[in-house]
Write a protein that holds these residues in place. Structure first.
Motif, mmCIF file in Angstrom:
data_model
loop_
_atom_site.group_PDB
_atom_site.id
_atom_site.type_symbol
_atom_site.label_atom_id
_atom_site.label_comp_id
_atom_site.label_asym_id
_atom_site.label_seq_id
_atom_site.Cartn_x
_atom_site.Cartn_y
_atom_site.Cartn_z
ATOM 1 N N VAL A 1 0.876 -1.169 0.000
ATOM 2 C CA VAL A 1 0.000 0.000 0.000
ATOM 3 C C VAL A 1 0.911 1.216 0.000
ATOM 4 C CG1 VAL A 1 -1.743 1.327 1.241
ATOM 5 C CG2 VAL A 1 -1.849 -1.174 1.253
ATOM 6 N N ILE A 2 0.829 2.017 -1.063
ATOM 7 C CA ILE A 2 1.665 3.202 -1.192
ATOM 8 C C ILE A 2 0.773 4.430 -1.073
ATOM 9 C CG2 ILE A 2 3.277 4.471 -2.661
ATOM 10 C CD1 ILE A 2 4.074 1.806 -3.922
ATOM 11 N N PHE A 3 1.110 5.279 -0.111
ATOM 12 C CA PHE A 3 0.230 6.374 0.287
ATOM 13 C C PHE A 3 0.966 7.701 0.190
ATOM 14 C CE2 PHE A 3 -1.283 8.833 4.134
ATOM 15 C CZ PHE A 3 -2.508 9.225 3.600
ATOM 16 N N LYS A 4 0.378 8.660 -0.530
ATOM 17 C CA LYS A 4 0.956 10.006 -0.630
ATOM 18 C C LYS A 4 -0.090 11.037 -0.226
ATOM 19 C CE LYS A 4 2.570 10.122 -4.972
ATOM 20 N NZ LYS A 4 3.344 10.617 -6.152
ATOM 21 N N THR A 5 0.377 12.071 0.474
ATOM 22 C CA THR A 5 -0.530 13.134 0.891
ATOM 23 C C THR A 5 0.271 14.387 1.217
ATOM 24 O OG1 THR A 5 -2.272 13.737 2.477
ATOM 25 C CG2 THR A 5 -0.449 12.441 3.334
ATOM 26 N N ASP A 6 -0.412 15.508 1.212
ATOM 27 C CA ASP A 6 0.187 16.759 1.682
ATOM 28 C C ASP A 6 -0.308 17.085 3.084
ATOM 29 O OD1 ASP A 6 -2.487 17.295 0.674
ATOM 30 O OD2 ASP A 6 -2.031 19.402 1.054
ATOM 31 N N ASN A 7 -1.203 16.241 3.616
ATOM 32 C CA ASN A 7 -1.846 16.511 4.894
ATOM 33 C C ASN A 7 -1.103 15.812 6.030
ATOM 34 O OD1 ASN A 7 -3.855 16.047 7.150
ATOM 35 N ND2 ASN A 7 -5.091 17.347 5.812
ATOM 36 N N ARG A 8 -0.406 16.585 6.839
ATOM 37 C CA ARG A 8 0.411 16.010 7.916
ATOM 38 C C ARG A 8 -0.441 15.210 8.908
ATOM 39 N NH1 ARG A 8 6.133 16.428 9.747
ATOM 40 N NH2 ARG A 8 6.098 15.318 11.718
ATOM 41 N N GLU B 1 -0.458 16.972 -6.572
ATOM 42 C CA GLU B 1 0.929 17.010 -6.115
ATOM 43 C C GLU B 1 1.702 18.132 -6.796
ATOM 44 O OE1 GLU B 1 4.687 13.885 -5.641
ATOM 45 O OE2 GLU B 1 2.736 13.201 -6.375
ATOM 46 N N GLU B 2 1.506 18.285 -8.092
ATOM 47 C CA GLU B 2 2.170 19.372 -8.817
ATOM 48 C C GLU B 2 1.766 20.727 -8.250
ATOM 49 O OE1 GLU B 2 1.392 19.078 -12.984
ATOM 50 O OE2 GLU B 2 3.174 17.847 -13.337
ATOM 51 N N LYS B 3 0.468 20.866 -7.989
ATOM 52 C CA LYS B 3 -0.052 22.131 -7.461
ATOM 53 C C LYS B 3 0.528 22.441 -6.087
ATOM 54 C CE LYS B 3 -4.478 24.167 -6.027
ATOM 55 N NZ LYS B 3 -5.946 23.932 -5.946
ATOM 56 N N PHE B 4 0.514 21.431 -5.203
ATOM 57 C CA PHE B 4 1.015 21.647 -3.847
ATOM 58 C C PHE B 4 2.523 21.877 -3.830
ATOM 59 C CE2 PHE B 4 -2.671 18.731 -2.452
ATOM 60 C CZ PHE B 4 -3.547 19.812 -2.436
ATOM 61 N N GLN C 1 4.705 23.219 -0.598
ATOM 62 C CA GLN C 1 4.179 22.355 0.445
ATOM 63 C C GLN C 1 4.919 21.018 0.462
ATOM 64 O OE1 GLN C 1 -0.261 23.695 -0.629
ATOM 65 N NE2 GLN C 1 -0.205 22.159 0.998
ATOM 66 N N VAL C 2 5.111 20.488 1.655
ATOM 67 C CA VAL C 2 5.785 19.203 1.814
ATOM 68 C C VAL C 2 4.847 18.069 1.404
ATOM 69 C CG1 VAL C 2 6.767 17.602 3.502
ATOM 70 C CG2 VAL C 2 7.300 20.044 3.636
ATOM 71 N N ILE C 3 5.394 17.087 0.703
ATOM 72 C CA ILE C 3 4.639 15.898 0.307
ATOM 73 C C ILE C 3 5.172 14.710 1.105
ATOM 74 C CG2 ILE C 3 3.948 14.397 -1.592
ATOM 75 C CD1 ILE C 3 2.954 17.311 -1.822
ATOM 76 N N TYR C 4 4.260 13.971 1.695
ATOM 77 C CA TYR C 4 4.617 12.798 2.513
ATOM 78 C C TYR C 4 4.301 11.525 1.734
ATOM 79 C CZ TYR C 4 4.046 16.458 6.052
ATOM 80 O OH TYR C 4 4.131 17.630 6.768
#
Length: 211
Positions: free
Chosen positions: A149-156, A194-197, A202-205
């Motif tokens: 499961v690969i998970f990406k978000t900008d939300n800490r 992701e491009e927008k953030f 903004q940090v991407i996790y």
């Protein structure tokens, strides 16, 4: 965000039902036969406008990709990207991914991507988060034993919640990246969000976990 109604969407989807597959439960357990090969299957839950999966499909022609998006007004944009990109290892499902076990058989999927999922920040909405334990239960069933499961978000907040959820479910965390773009991963394919953030600094996790 409210999506603009597209009255032509139904006709578009009917004309391109070789890309946006109808009657998906009929293919449970036999998705490789739809692709006409035995390549591993990777799925994205909430595929949006399709930039990520089209990029992944081009980068990995030896993998079958399936994008799931419930908003009809959005999935038509993803389908157009598939057409423009001329990729033949990517299919789309205009479905609510509330229970993947209705669409995929046990051990049928190799990887699940969760990209910039709705954080549902209110406590009363916790069960809607795609990393809540009831979702992890279904992921475990459809993934093969070595599945990820690969998970990406900008939300800490959602990222931290998800790490705790993975750990509580007994999953193995193989990657915990607190600033994805700082490492300049050449294989990372960005979503539209992701491009927008990232452009705003903004940090991407990102995390990668297995059962």
């Amino acid at each position: 965000m409210r999506q603009r109604h597209k009255p032509w969407a139904d006709d578009f989807l009917n004309r391109h039902n070789h890309i946006v597959i109808p009657n998906v439960t009929e293919y449970k357990g036999i998705w490789q036969s739809v692709f006409k090969n035995d390549h591993p299957i990777h799925i994205e839950v909430g595929t949006g406008k399709g930039q990520f999966l089209v990029g992944m499909a081009k980068q990995h022609p030896d993998i079958n990709f399936i994008g799931i998006e419930m908003a009809k007004s959005i999935i038509v944009s993803a389908a157009q990207k598939v057409l423009d990109g001329e990729v033949d290892n990517l299919l789309l499902l205009n479905e609510n991914a509330e229970d993947l076990r209705e669409m995929f058989a046990e051990n049928e999927v190799a990887t699940i991507y969760l990209n910039f999922s709705d954080p549902w920040p209110k406590n009363r909405h916790e069960k809607r988060r795609l990393t809540y334990h009831t979702f992890l239960e279904q992921y475990k069933e459809v993934l093969d034993p070595a599945g990820k499961v690969i998970f990406k978000t900008d939300n800490r907040g959602l990222f931290e919640y998800s790490l705790v959820s993975f750990n509580a479910y007994g999953m193995k965390l193989e990657e915990v990246n607190l600033d994805l773009h700082a490492i300049s991963d050449p294989l990372n394919v960005m979503t539209e969000y992701e491009e927008k953030f990232a452009a705003k600094g903004q940090v991407i996790y990102r995390s990668r976990a297995s059962f």
